[in-house]
Design a protein around this motif. Structure first.
Motif, PDB file in Angstrom:
ATOM      1  N   ASN A  88       0.824  -1.215   0.000  1.00  0.00           N
ATOM      2  CA  ASN A  88       0.000   0.000   0.000  1.00  0.00           C
ATOM      3  C   ASN A  88       0.855   1.260   0.000  1.00  0.00           C
ATOM      4  N   THR A  89       2.007   1.182   0.655  1.00  0.00           N
ATOM      5  CA  THR A  89       2.918   2.328   0.634  1.00  0.00           C
ATOM      6  C   THR A  89       3.337   2.647  -0.793  1.00  0.00           C
ATOM      7  N   ILE A  90       3.704   1.598  -1.539  1.00  0.00           N
ATOM      8  CA  ILE A  90       4.132   1.805  -2.929  1.00  0.00           C
ATOM      9  C   ILE A  90       2.996   2.394  -3.757  1.00  0.00           C
ATOM     10  N   LYS A  91       1.796   1.802  -3.637  1.00  0.00           N
ATOM     11  CA  LYS A  91       0.656   2.274  -4.434  1.00  0.00           C
ATOM     12  C   LYS A  91       0.302   3.720  -4.109  1.00  0.00           C
ATOM     13  N   TRP A  92       0.220   4.024  -2.818  1.00  0.00           N
ATOM     14  CA  TRP A  92      -0.222   5.361  -2.420  1.00  0.00           C
ATOM     15  C   TRP A  92       0.804   6.430  -2.764  1.00  0.00           C
ATOM     16  N   GLN A  93       2.061   6.149  -2.483  1.00  0.00           N
ATOM     17  CA  GLN A  93       3.084   7.144  -2.795  1.00  0.00           C
ATOM     18  C   GLN A  93       3.231   7.355  -4.291  1.00  0.00           C
ATOM     19  N   ASP A  94       3.083   6.293  -5.092  1.00  0.00           N
ATOM     20  CA  ASP A  94       3.104   6.461  -6.550  1.00  0.00           C
ATOM     21  C   ASP A  94       1.927   7.320  -7.011  1.00  0.00           C
ATOM     22  N   SER A  95       0.756   7.103  -6.397  1.00  0.00           N
ATOM     23  CA  SER A  95      -0.420   7.905  -6.752  1.00  0.00           C
ATOM     24  C   SER A  95      -0.181   9.380  -6.417  1.00  0.00           C
ATOM     25  N   LEU A  96       0.386   9.634  -5.249  1.00  0.00           N
ATOM     26  CA  LEU A  96       0.653  11.019  -4.849  1.00  0.00           C
ATOM     27  C   LEU A  96       1.669  11.683  -5.773  1.00  0.00           C
ATOM     28  N   VAL A 134     -16.538  16.194  -2.410  1.00  0.00           N
ATOM     29  CA  VAL A 134     -15.443  16.354  -3.371  1.00  0.00           C
ATOM     30  C   VAL A 134     -14.454  17.392  -2.862  1.00  0.00           C
ATOM     31  N   ALA A 135     -14.963  18.476  -2.322  1.00  0.00           N
ATOM     32  CA  ALA A 135     -14.069  19.515  -1.786  1.00  0.00           C
ATOM     33  C   ALA A 135     -13.290  18.999  -0.587  1.00  0.00           C
ATOM     34  N   ALA A 136     -13.975  18.239   0.269  1.00  0.00           N
ATOM     35  CA  ALA A 136     -13.303  17.699   1.446  1.00  0.00           C
ATOM     36  C   ALA A 136     -12.193  16.741   1.036  1.00  0.00           C
ATOM     37  N   GLU A 137     -12.467  15.906   0.034  1.00  0.00           N
ATOM     38  CA  GLU A 137     -11.448  14.966  -0.423  1.00  0.00           C
ATOM     39  C   GLU A 137     -10.292  15.695  -1.099  1.00  0.00           C
ATOM     40  N   TYR A 138     -10.615  16.739  -1.840  1.00  0.00           N
ATOM     41  CA  TYR A 138      -9.570  17.543  -2.489  1.00  0.00           C
ATOM     42  C   TYR A 138      -8.625  18.118  -1.446  1.00  0.00           C
ATOM     43  N   THR A 139      -9.198  18.661  -0.370  1.00  0.00           N
ATOM     44  CA  THR A 139      -8.376  19.233   0.701  1.00  0.00           C
ATOM     45  C   THR A 139      -7.495  18.177   1.338  1.00  0.00           C
ATOM     46  N   ARG A 140      -8.087  17.020   1.594  1.00  0.00           N
ATOM     47  CA  ARG A 140      -7.331  15.933   2.248  1.00  0.00           C
ATOM     48  C   ARG A 140      -6.159  15.472   1.391  1.00  0.00           C
ATOM     49  N   VAL A 141      -6.422  15.237   0.111  1.00  0.00           N
ATOM     50  CA  VAL A 141      -5.384  14.718  -0.775  1.00  0.00           C
ATOM     51  C   VAL A 141      -4.330  15.778  -1.055  1.00  0.00           C
ATOM     52  N   ASP A 142      -4.782  17.015  -1.257  1.00  0.00           N
ATOM     53  CA  ASP A 142      -3.854  18.089  -1.606  1.00  0.00           C
ATOM     54  C   ASP A 142      -2.777  18.278  -0.543  1.00  0.00           C
ATOM     55  N   LYS A 143      -3.144  18.045   0.736  1.00  0.00           N
ATOM     56  CA  LYS A 143      -2.172  18.197   1.820  1.00  0.00           C
ATOM     57  C   LYS A 143      -1.076  17.141   1.761  1.00  0.00           C
ATOM     58  N   GLN A 144      -1.365  16.014   1.152  1.00  0.00           N
ATOM     59  CA  GLN A 144      -0.390  14.924   1.128  1.00  0.00           C
ATOM     60  C   GLN A 144       0.531  14.961  -0.079  1.00  0.00           C
ATOM     61  N   ALA A 191      11.012  19.394  -3.859  1.00  0.00           N
ATOM     62  CA  ALA A 191      11.971  18.336  -4.201  1.00  0.00           C
ATOM     63  C   ALA A 191      12.251  17.451  -2.994  1.00  0.00           C
ATOM     64  N   GLU A 192      12.305  18.067  -1.819  1.00  0.00           N
ATOM     65  CA  GLU A 192      12.562  17.303  -0.605  1.00  0.00           C
ATOM     66  C   GLU A 192      11.413  16.335  -0.308  1.00  0.00           C
ATOM     67  N   GLN A 193      10.176  16.800  -0.475  1.00  0.00           N
ATOM     68  CA  GLN A 193       9.011  15.932  -0.241  1.00  0.00           C
ATOM     69  C   GLN A 193       8.970  14.774  -1.238  1.00  0.00           C
ATOM     70  N   LYS A 194       9.312  15.073  -2.495  1.00  0.00           N
ATOM     71  CA  LYS A 194       9.330  14.003  -3.501  1.00  0.00           C
ATOM     72  C   LYS A 194      10.428  12.994  -3.196  1.00  0.00           C
ATOM     73  N   LYS A 195      11.559  13.479  -2.731  1.00  0.00           N
ATOM     74  CA  LYS A 195      12.650  12.591  -2.360  1.00  0.00           C
ATOM     75  C   LYS A 195      12.225  11.675  -1.206  1.00  0.00           C
TER      76      LYS A 195
END
Length: 866
Positions: free
Chosen positions: A387-395, A528-538, A543-547
């Protein structure tokens, strides 16, 4: 003037008064005391004991998923409830003893006193009372009855050695039919309490002709059927279930007998299969079986699994979960589903969900619970990394989208989810799956791209059939509720509390929700707005966050590879995971270790590829520990630093062992052993053997100790290992004396052919030559070896080994029987011949139990091979 009638009446009164004296032994006196003792003290004491026994039996709750208990277990709390009845029984029995000491009911009254003390769990006084009756009574049947009661008392108090001694003593005498019946039942219970089903069923089958209606023979026939089914003798089980039904037992026993009869029906033609299925359907249609539907569907699933009909088995197990409310049956159905997805379908995500549910539903005393828990832990770790791989790839993929594109994607996912929910709503109204978890409507994203249906059209509808929904549900649950303790009414317990800060099921799987929400907070007006807010924060923007996100993926791939390699034993998938990691992260720090592991994986199956990995490792990372191991196998042995690390891991493993966490301890020791050979390796190896003594069969433990002693003859630890081995042999011998010789019913392993002949016949050399000639003529390709071994003062063994499989062993024995008339060396000599596995030969030679093994051989091997 007084007439003759007066004097006759006076004489009668004087005679009666004289008879009342306890010192008189006249016929009149004895008749009076026998009658009064029987119908006053003894009778009323017996009625009180019957009341107690009825209370004890009525309080017993039968678990039909296990072999039913022959006798109800006594409980000290319950004993307080019938204490008045016990005291009344002792009082009435004591009146018969004290006022009528010359009557024939004194010994029987003492027996009732002993029973009363037994049911009140006053073990010491109960034992003393039964011993007193055996010592003082002049009636042989009463003496035997007292000893039989002693057997039950010792068994209930877990004094198995004393119970065995009492059994050995009483069965030497000539018993009445009633005492013989009671002894056989007491022996069966004695073996049941020790888990020895083999000897238990022997005694129960022997007692069946002696049973009367008051003994509830239907229940005993059912128990015999259960044992035979558990031992694998399904035709015998069928017969006893049928006998059970013929006694018209109580409804619940009748139901389970019919259910298990369908399960053990011998299937030889499709017609028989259909007949079995028809019997299951008939049970389902019977309105009286409404509360048993979950069990019926579970057994249907087991039946279909035997027929290799996986699709139907999966459906039946799922219906078992939906239909009933028996937590244990739910747990067993979850377990079966988890096993199918793990062992057969290799769908580890689904398997993890089912194992997780099984662990939550099954009691901790369930057979094999530790192994189930260990597999669940492995699968939890597996799914966490996946799940870590799937979720981080999605993000990372969403990080390339602008806000409008991201909102459009979330809106599209939400609408698709809503349409699917609407299309299935009508089905759910009619038959709602009670194990379904409806995910929060705010969360419209799966944790990866794999959102397809897994098991046909209904799979996406059912929560556990859709990995994406499953991951989403788990993520959303923990986002709102946190990692709460599993308990009933969990919503109520947190109703007034604020939700915990969000925690992800995997690193970065869900965001931290900084807003405090209450458990009763309604869904947002704009999901939809609530989910957008939740996902956008993650979403990693910098570059540091992507690393950081990529590092989580890298670590997860490496962990997945190790899980596939070491825990799931899936080498192909391990290679795929390792190579994917190397391809996606060419500069990974894990590369030296991965190259070494790939070298080990291919070492035996593809030497050329293995050498290519070894060459790359030595060229690219010449200074790594893994390259040094390839160049110098003694490198780790010479490295004190590695030995110190091993000691740290050893200490961790030892502490876990002390706390009873054997699986985790073994993992720590395995990690230490994987570092390679050092001066400390023998300590790790012996500690793993000691752990084996806690988790594996005693024969495996003894074999491992023996191998350690042979491979480390000069090691100081060898002396300690020998002490452990001697202690284990002593313990095993003591246990075998208590239980009788126990042979192992595992036949898919190498066998010996054994010919047993008397020492006085001086046949050793002749038989060896004869068997060598026989082997050359009939089994030349096996290159068998023949040897002689002294069994005891009476017999010598001639062994032929090794017959690699049971099929070869049976063929050898069959051929030997067919050619026996031509083997002139054996004419005019008595001998025994049989085949035996190596493990059973160790038991046979240690115990010298020739007769016991011949019986075992006759019961477990085909008749044509005997």
């Amino acid at each position: 003037m007084r007439g003759p009638l007066f004097y006759i009446l006076l004489a009668f009164v004087l005679a009666v008064m004289t008879a009342c004296s306890s010192d008189q032994k006249t016929l009149t006196s004895l008749a009076y005391h026998n009658t009064t003792a029987h119908f006053n003290g003894y009778y009323y004491a017996r009625e009180e004991i019957k009341k107690v026994e009825k209370t004890v039996w009525s309080s017993m709750v039968d678990d039909y998923n296990r072999v039913l208990r022959l006798c109800p277990a006594l409980d000290s709390a319950q004993a307080k409830g019938y204490d008045k009845d016990i005291q009344e029984a002792i009082k009435m029995a004591s009146l018969a003893i004290q006022r009528h000491p010359n009557s024939k009911w004194v010994d029987d009254s003492y027996l009732l006193v002993g029973k009363a003390r037994f049911y009140s769990m006053d073990w010491g006084n109960a034992i003393q009372t039964f011993k007193f009756v055996n010592t003082k009574s002049l009636d042989l049947d009463t003496k035997h009855a007292a000893i039989i009661e002693l057997v039950r008392t010792f068994t209930e108090h877990k004094e198995y050695n004393n119970a065995q001694a009492a059994i050995d003593f009483v069965q030497k005498g000539k018993l009445s039919k009633e005492n013989k019946k009671n002894l056989l039942l007491a022996k069966a219970y004695f073996y049941q309490e020790q888990g020895d089903l083999d000897y238990m069923v022997r005694n129960l089958t022997e007692v069946t002709p002696l049973l009367k209606k008051k003994d509830r023979p239907g229940r005993i026939f059912f128990i015999i059927g259960q044992i035979y089914q558990k031992l694998g003798f399904e035709s015998e089980a069928y017969n006893y279930y049928k006998r059970c039904l013929s006694t018209n037992p109580e409804y619940e026993v009748d139901f389970y007998a019919r259910l298990y009869m369908a399960q053990v029906t011998e299937i030889s033609r499709s017609k028989s299969v259909n007949a079995a299925r028809k019997s299951f359907r008939k049970l389902l249609k019977d309105s009286k079986n409404k509360e048993f539907k979950d069990k019926i569907f579970y057994e249907m699933g087991v039946f279909e699994l035997k027929q290799k009909n996986l699709a139907q088995a999966l459906e039946d197990f799922n219906r078992s979960i939906r239909e009933g409310n028996n937590k244990r049956i739910d747990g067993e159905a979850y377990l079966r589903l988890g096993e199918i997805y793990y062992d057969t379908l290799r769908k580890y995500e689904l398997s993890q969900a089912y194992y997780d549910s099984a662990i939550n539903a099954l009691p901790k005393d369930y057979e094999g619970y530790d192994k189930i828990k260990a597999r669940q832990s492995i699968l939890d770790e597996f799914v966490k990394n996946l799940n870590t791989i799937k979720w981080q790839d999605s993000l990372l993929a969403m990080s390339a989208l602008d806000s409008s594109a991201l909102r459009a994607r979330i809106d599209s996912a939400y609408q698709a989810k809503k349409r699917l929910a609407d299309s299935n709503e009508s089905k759910k109204k009619k038959k709602r799956n009670r194990v379904e978890i409806v995910s929060n409507t705010n969360n419209v994203f799966s944790s990866g791209d794999d959102g397809q249906q897994q098991e046909g059209d209904d799979a996406a509808d059912w929560y556990f059939g859709n990995p994406s929904a499953m991951s989403l549900g788990q993520t959303e649950f923990q986002r709102i509720w946190g990692n709460i303790t599993l308990e009933d009414n969990w919503r109520r317990s947190l109703r007034t509390a604020t939700a915990q800060a969000a925690r992800s099921t995997t690193d970065g799987a869900t965001p931290a929700n900084t807003e405090q929400q209450t458990a009763a907070e309604p869904a947002p007006s704009d999901p939809v707005a609530a989910e957008y807010t939740r996902v956008d924060k993650q979403i990693p923007r910098t570059a540091e966050q992507k690393k950081e996100a990529l590092k989580k993926i890298e670590d997860a791939y490496f962990a997945l590879g190790d899980i596939y390699y070491f825990k799931l034993l899936e080498k192909d998938n391990a290679v795929t995971s390792y190579n994917t990691l190397l391809r996606r992260f060419p500069e990974t720090a894990y590369e030296p270790e991965i190259l070494y592991k790939l070298y080990l994986i291919f070492k035996d199956i593809d030497p050329a590829k293995s050498e290519s990995y070894a060459s790359l490792l030595k060229t690219k990372y010449p200074n790594s520990d893994f390259a040094k191991i390839l160049i110098n196998p003694d490198y780790l042995k010479e490295s004190s630093q590695t030995a110190e690390k091993q000691k740290e891991l050893y200490k961790t493993g030892y502490d876990l062992y002390q706390n009873g966490e054997y699986r985790q301890a073994l993992q720590a020791l395995d990690q230490a052993a994987e570092m390679g050979e050092t001066s400390f390796s023998s300590n790790i190896e012996l500690m793993k053997v000691i752990l084996m003594g806690k988790t594996e069969d005693i024969n495996q433990y003894q074999f491992a100790l023996d191998q350690f002693i042979k491979t480390h003859p000069d090691d100081p630890l060898t002396t300690y290992a020998k002490k452990l081995l001697d202690a284990s042999h002593t313990f095993q011998t003591d246990q075998e004396k208590v239980k009788g010789i126990q042979y192992i019913r595992s036949f898919e392993e190498p066998h010996y052919f054994v010919l047993v002949h008397r020492r006085t016949d001086n046949l050793s050399a002749v038989v060896s030559a004869m068997l060598e000639r026989f082997d050359e003529e009939n089994f030349k390709e096996l290159k068998l070896k023949t040897s002689n071994l002294v069994l005891n003062d009476e017999y010598i063994l001639t062994l032929v080994d090794e017959l690699p499989r049971i099929s070869w062993a049976l063929e050898y024995k069959k051929t030997f029987n067919e050619k026996l008339s031509t083997l002139t060396e054996l004419r005019n000599h008595k001998f025994h011949s049989f085949v035996i596995t190596k493990d059973n030969f160790d038991i046979f030679y240690r115990t010298k139990g020739l007769d016991e093994y011949l019986q075992f051989f006759e019961r477990n091997y085909p008749a044509e091979s005997q």
